[in-house]
Design an enzyme around this catalytic site. Structure first.
Site, mmCIF file in Angstrom:
data_model
loop_
_atom_site.group_PDB
_atom_site.id
_atom_site.type_symbol
_atom_site.label_atom_id
_atom_site.label_comp_id
_atom_site.label_asym_id
_atom_site.label_seq_id
_atom_site.Cartn_x
_atom_site.Cartn_y
_atom_site.Cartn_z
ATOM 1 N N HIS A 1 0.858 -1.194 0.000
ATOM 2 C CA HIS A 1 0.000 0.000 0.000
ATOM 3 C C HIS A 1 0.889 1.238 0.000
ATOM 4 C CE1 HIS A 1 -3.203 2.804 1.113
ATOM 5 N NE2 HIS A 1 -4.032 1.847 0.718
ATOM 6 N N ASP B 1 -7.835 -5.493 0.155
ATOM 7 C CA ASP B 1 -8.299 -6.387 -0.912
ATOM 8 C C ASP B 1 -7.914 -7.837 -0.700
ATOM 9 O OD1 ASP B 1 -7.614 -3.595 -2.788
ATOM 10 O OD2 ASP B 1 -9.590 -4.535 -2.753
HETATM 11 C C1 SDX Z 1 -6.243 -0.127 -2.940
HETATM 12 O O1 SDX Z 1 -4.516 4.426 -2.195
HETATM 13 C C2 SDX Z 1 -5.446 3.801 -1.546
HETATM 14 O O2 SDX Z 1 -5.823 4.167 -0.494
HETATM 15 C C3 SDX Z 1 -6.011 2.579 -2.257
HETATM 16 C C4 SDX Z 1 -7.015 1.732 -1.476
HETATM 17 C C5 SDX Z 1 -8.281 2.497 -1.200
HETATM 18 O O3 SDX Z 1 -8.963 2.134 -0.249
HETATM 19 O O4 SDX Z 1 -8.632 3.390 -2.018
HETATM 20 O O5 SDX Z 1 -6.422 1.340 -0.247
HETATM 21 C C6 SDX Z 1 -7.401 0.490 -2.264
HETATM 22 O O6 SDX Z 1 -5.978 0.211 -4.061
HETATM 23 C C7 SDX Z 1 -5.396 -1.111 -2.173
HETATM 24 C C8 SDX Z 1 -4.194 -1.628 -3.007
HETATM 25 C C9 SDX Z 1 -4.684 -2.785 -3.893
HETATM 26 N N1 SDX Z 1 -3.650 -3.148 -4.863
HETATM 27 C C10 SDX Z 1 -2.983 -4.315 -4.784
HETATM 28 O O7 SDX Z 1 -3.104 -5.096 -3.846
HETATM 29 C C11 SDX Z 1 -2.067 -4.589 -5.976
HETATM 30 C C12 SDX Z 1 -0.703 -5.072 -5.476
HETATM 31 N N2 SDX Z 1 -0.045 -3.946 -4.767
HETATM 32 C C13 SDX Z 1 0.892 -3.137 -5.557
HETATM 33 O O8 SDX Z 1 0.518 -2.939 -6.886
HETATM 34 C C14 SDX Z 1 1.355 -1.895 -4.786
HETATM 35 O O9 SDX Z 1 1.683 -2.310 -3.520
HETATM 36 C C15 SDX Z 1 0.458 -0.699 -4.688
HETATM 37 C C16 SDX Z 1 -0.016 -0.214 -6.016
HETATM 38 C C17 SDX Z 1 -0.710 -0.990 -3.821
HETATM 39 C C18 SDX Z 1 1.268 0.443 -4.025
HETATM 40 O O10 SDX Z 1 2.244 0.800 -4.906
HETATM 41 P P1 SDX Z 1 3.299 1.968 -4.573
HETATM 42 O O11 SDX Z 1 2.965 2.666 -3.338
HETATM 43 O O12 SDX Z 1 3.475 2.764 -5.802
HETATM 44 O O13 SDX Z 1 4.557 1.176 -4.233
HETATM 45 P P2 SDX Z 1 5.524 0.584 -5.305
HETATM 46 O O14 SDX Z 1 4.713 -0.079 -6.401
HETATM 47 O O15 SDX Z 1 6.510 1.621 -5.689
HETATM 48 O O16 SDX Z 1 6.197 -0.570 -4.459
HETATM 49 C C19 SDX Z 1 7.317 -0.284 -3.651
HETATM 50 C C20 SDX Z 1 8.214 -1.504 -3.834
HETATM 51 C C21 SDX Z 1 8.506 -1.789 -5.303
HETATM 52 O O17 SDX Z 1 9.758 -2.434 -5.352
HETATM 53 P P3 SDX Z 1 11.071 -1.497 -5.713
HETATM 54 O O18 SDX Z 1 10.775 -0.858 -7.061
HETATM 55 O O19 SDX Z 1 11.198 -0.503 -4.588
HETATM 56 O O20 SDX Z 1 12.200 -2.519 -5.792
HETATM 57 O O21 SDX Z 1 7.514 -2.666 -3.344
HETATM 58 C C22 SDX Z 1 7.290 -3.574 -4.431
HETATM 59 C C23 SDX Z 1 7.463 -2.806 -5.715
HETATM 60 O O22 SDX Z 1 7.918 -3.668 -6.743
HETATM 61 N N3 SDX Z 1 5.910 -4.028 -4.292
HETATM 62 C C24 SDX Z 1 5.530 -5.295 -4.426
HETATM 63 C C25 SDX Z 1 4.142 -5.280 -4.176
HETATM 64 N N4 SDX Z 1 3.751 -4.026 -3.913
HETATM 65 C C26 SDX Z 1 4.840 -3.261 -3.985
HETATM 66 N N5 SDX Z 1 6.200 -6.424 -4.721
HETATM 67 C C27 SDX Z 1 5.454 -7.561 -4.777
HETATM 68 N N6 SDX Z 1 4.135 -7.636 -4.558
HETATM 69 C C28 SDX Z 1 3.448 -6.509 -4.250
HETATM 70 N N7 SDX Z 1 2.136 -6.570 -4.011
#
Ligand code: SDX
Length: 431
Positions: A307, A365
């Site tokens: 998140h 989720d």
């Molecule tokens: C919702 O914003 C909100 O409030 C949203 C929400 C709401 O109520 O409105 O809470 C609802 O959208 C919840 C999130 C649901 N999405 C998922 O579960 C999809 C999987 N999660 C990722 O796509 C990600 O964690 C996000 C999109 C939720 C957050 O992304 P960020 O904040 O942009 O973080 P990032 O993608 O830059 O990740 C930071 C690091 C990265 O690695 P590096 O580039 O630093 O090496 O963490 C890794 C990412 O690759 N990473 C993950 C991961 N999530 C982040 N690696 C593996 N699995 C994951 N799920």
């Protein structure tokens, strides 16, 4: 909000000061609205990692403490002590309703649950197997083709009527999308049922027999609505605010929010998470998928994990897991294969140094798909349920934005990295 402190920026030997604003909770912000005028410079913050896009009195998240407040009330207390319509009243009005206000609000919402009968014809324009989120984007946007008499949003009464219509009609629209997909007849709302029981009636009832929703399951779904109601300036809420900042009508703005929520990185994650669990299939394959999630060369992400704000735990995930337990117990599904797989996946991930180091925890989720599947809601409808609940937060944020004296049309700038100015060559001179 106070602004005693200032932040100083020195660029090319020139020093400028900006006020630092302090809110009720959360990080202070530097008011940089005059940065362009004072320095000719813009800030660059792709993805808004360090940007507060607005002031808001509605919802607050403390990502380090795992805290979520709606109008100052902790989500744990609201989920336990209130129903979703009380929470909707709270978000909309800023205070919880007393008994009389609650009864009046329930009556008002009940009076708006039906759709204009001509709107039922919209559904027949879609393929039966259309994704229900595509149907929702279309039908919710089309509401503005039916309610012309209350579209002057400088008028508080018009705003209130439109807000109540959206809160009341979204369950009907979602249920109709489900029925259309199944090829079953639409069910009219029943005013003898409360908000969430009525939704379950419209989803699972048929004209052939009386449907009495299970009160334990109704309460569980009602809590799920509360958990999804609002969440600060997430991607879809920011979409609604930006659309609304041009003066677009609220129905069109909510349709834009639904479109944004659909993405698998956002509200579409619950559908993607359940599909991921089905694909993993067995605990023996969990480590294979954990390895893929860690592999920089693999675009796979563990759906339902991570998140932007929560860096310890998402309080909604904790509550969702509790609801999941209750529903599975009520239905005698304690040994549900996917639930056990999800708990094992959560355990392994939370012990893995990659997830610990990157602060990746289950989000709202992760469990919501399992509990919705147990409630009989098909996977393709999961994000529709999310959109139904989040409509309350979206429309509250929309009203806060358009009634803010400081509000302007949202118009960010950019860092241009394209071709330098050049003249158009004659076609014979083009390579
Ligand atoms: C919702 O914003 C909100 O409030 C949203 C929400 C709401 O109520 O409105 O809470 C609802 O959208 C919840 C999130 C649901 N999405 C998922 O579960 C999809 C999987 N999660 C990722 O796509 C990600 O964690 C996000 C999109 C939720 C957050 O992304 P960020 O904040 O942009 O973080 P990032 O993608 O830059 O990740 C930071 C690091 C990265 O690695 P590096 O580039 O630093 O090496 O963490 C890794 C990412 O690759 N990473 C993950 C991961 N999530 C982040 N690696 C593996 N699995 C994951 N799920």
């Amino acid at each position: 909000m106070s602004t005693e402190r200032t932040a100083t920026l020195t660029v090319d030997g020139k020093t400028v000061e900006f006020p630092v604003m302090t809110g009720t909770h959360g990080p202070d912000v530097i008011d940089i609205r005059t940065l362009g005028g004072k320095t000719g410079l813009f800030t660059y913050d792709s993805g808004f990692l360090s940007t507060a896009s607005c002031k808001s009195n509605i919802t607050f998240i403390d990502g380090d403490k795992g805290e979520l407040l709606y109008r100052g009330y902790p989500i744990e207390q609201l989920a336990e002590k209130c129903n979703f319509l009380e929470v909707a009243y709270l978000l909309k009005n800023g205070e919880l309703p007393n008994a009389g206000q609650k009864a009046d609000f329930e009556t008002t919402i009940k009076r708006h649950t039906m759709l204009h009968d001509q709107m039922t014809k919209f559904y027949s324009g879609f393929r039966r197997d259309a994704h229900p989120m595509a149907v929702m984007v279309g039908v919710v946007g089309a509401l503005s083709a039916f309610y012309h008499e209350a579209l002057d949003f400088s008028d508080a009464e018009h705003r209130s009527i439109s807000i109540n219509r959206l809160i009341a009609k979204l369950p009907t629209i979602v249920a109709m999308a489900y029925k259309y997909n199944k090829g079953e007849p639409f069910m009219y709302p029943r005013n003898d049922l409360d908000y969430t029981a009525n939704f379950m009636h419209m989803m699972f009832g048929t004209p052939c027999e009386k449907y009495e929703p299970n009160p334990v399951l109704v309460r569980a779904l009602d809590v799920i609505f509360t958990l999804h109601a609002d969440h600060e300036q997430n991607a879809s809420t920011s979409t609604v605010r930006l659309a609304g900042s041009s003066g677009a009508n609220p129905f069109a703005c909510i349709s834009a929010g639904i479109a944004c929520l659909w993405g698998p990185a956002h509200g579409g994650a619950n559908e993607a998470c359940l599909n991921m669990l089905e694909e993993i299939g067995d605990v023996s394959r969990v480590n294979e998928y954990i390895a893929r999630a860690k592999d920089k060369n693999d675009s796979f992400k563990l759906m339902g994990f991570g998140h932007r704000v929560y860096k310890n735990f998402d309080p909604r995930a904790t509550l969702m897991r509790k609801v999941c337990n209750e529903v599975l117990a009520e239905l005698g599904l304690e040994n549900d294969r996917l639930f056990k797989l999800a708990m094992e996946l959560e355990k392994i991930a939370l012990e893995d140094e990659y997830f610990v180091e990157k602060k990746l925890y289950p989000n709202v989720d992760f469990y919501s798909g399992i509990v919705q599947k147990a409630l009989g809601i098909p996977t393709s409808m999961f994000t529709c349920i999310f959109a139904l609940a989040r409509t309350v937060g979206w429309i509250t944020q929309w009203e806060e934005m358009i009634t803010d004296p400081e509000y302007k049309i949202g118009r960010p700038r950019q860092l241009y990295t394209g071709a330098a100015r050049r003249d158009v060559p004659a076609i014979a001179q083009r390579p």
